[in-house]
Design an enzyme around this catalytic site. Structure first.
Site, PDB file in Angstrom:
ATOM      1  CG  ASP A   1       7.956 -12.014  14.024  1.00 19.27           C
ATOM      2  OD1 ASP A   1       6.973 -12.459  14.652  1.00 19.27           O
ATOM      3  OD2 ASP A   1       9.001 -12.662  13.856  1.00 19.27           O
TER       4      ASP A   1
ATOM      5  CE  LYS B   1      12.581 -12.005  13.260  1.00 18.23           C
ATOM      6  NZ  LYS B   1      11.359 -12.124  12.429  1.00 18.23           N
TER       7      LYS B   1
ATOM      8  CE  LYS C   1      11.616 -15.355  14.551  1.00 17.19           C
ATOM      9  NZ  LYS C   1      10.310 -15.111  13.888  1.00 17.19           N
TER      10      LYS C   1
END
Length: 242
Positions: A104, A170, A199
């Site tokens: 991430d 995300k 996400k």
């Protein structure tokens, strides 16, 4: 990624499906080794999608979770995205070598807001390319920090991340704001669901809000309240069947 029913609800989801949407976050700066081990064991118990640990804890997480279905993930350029692109690439490759299979990465927020989109694109592209050359199955998620961006900047970030080959966009690190339904709907509307997943991360502490996020377009949920959420799902399913 878990296979979710369309417009998921309590009735159509199972506790196993819910657990498989969760990346269990172990990212607090004061988290001890014992707490990391405990968190990884919790992930193994509930069979979450992944655990997301700090880079210094990847080897430990990989050891604890060896033989389980839980993926080991970590963060890159965390939490503010200000590392140089080549440093982020080095960090990504080291993470893979230590046992991470999901990364991430925080994009360079200041450069995005400055309109330096070519640089932001190249940073994501170079990291994604290097990571997937090292580990073809590596999953790349790009963190936007939506609380700091305008809607136009969020849309631009979606385009850049998708064009650069990232697997997920995300919402946030969880340290600045959190996931909102509006942001998730915006991100889902401006990415191709056949190529790019979404996400939600930050402030997701209840089953109901997790389901709202899924309905808004999220495929994966970053959370630390995993036990509370999954146990609530089990209790409510049991109540429905009684």
């Amino acid at each position: 990624m878990s296979q979710l029913p369309p417009n998921p609800t309590i009735e159509t989801l199972t506790s196993e499906m819910v657990a498989k949407t969760i990346d269990h976050a172990l990212l607090k700066p004061d988290m001890t080794i014992d707490e990391v081990v405990e968190g990884c064991r919790l992930c193994a118990k509930y069979e979450t999608a992944s655990v997301c640990v700090k880079p210094c804890d990847i080897k430990l997480a990989a050891t604890v979770l060896k033989g389980s279905s839980v993926c080991v993930g970590t963060v890159i350029g965390f939490p503010h995205g200000n590392s140089l692109p080549e440093v982020k690439v080095f960090e990504a490759l080291k993470a893979i070598d230590d046992g991470a299979v999901e990364l991430d990465m925080v994009l360079n927020i200041g450069h995005l807001k400055s309109g330096r989109t070519d640089e932001v694109y190249e940073e994501i592209r170079s990291l994604t390319r290097a990571a997937k050359e090292r580990l073809p199955s590596c999953c790349i998620k790009v963190i936007f920090e939506c609380a700091l961006l305008t809607d136009e900047e969020k849309i631009t970030a979606c385009r850049l991340a998708e064009d650069a080959g990232a697997d997920y966009v995300k919402t946030s690190t969880g340290f600045v704001g959190g996931a909102t339904i509006g942001d998730l709907q915006l991100m889902r509307a401006h990415t191709d669901p056949s190529k790019t997943h979404v996400k939600a991360s930050g402030g997701i502490r209840s089953l109901d809000y997790l389901i709202e996020c899924l309905q808004a377009g999220a495929d994966r949920i970053g959370a630390s309240a995993t036990a509370t959420i999954v146990e609530e799902m089990r209790a409510r399913k049991a109540a429905l069947s009684s």
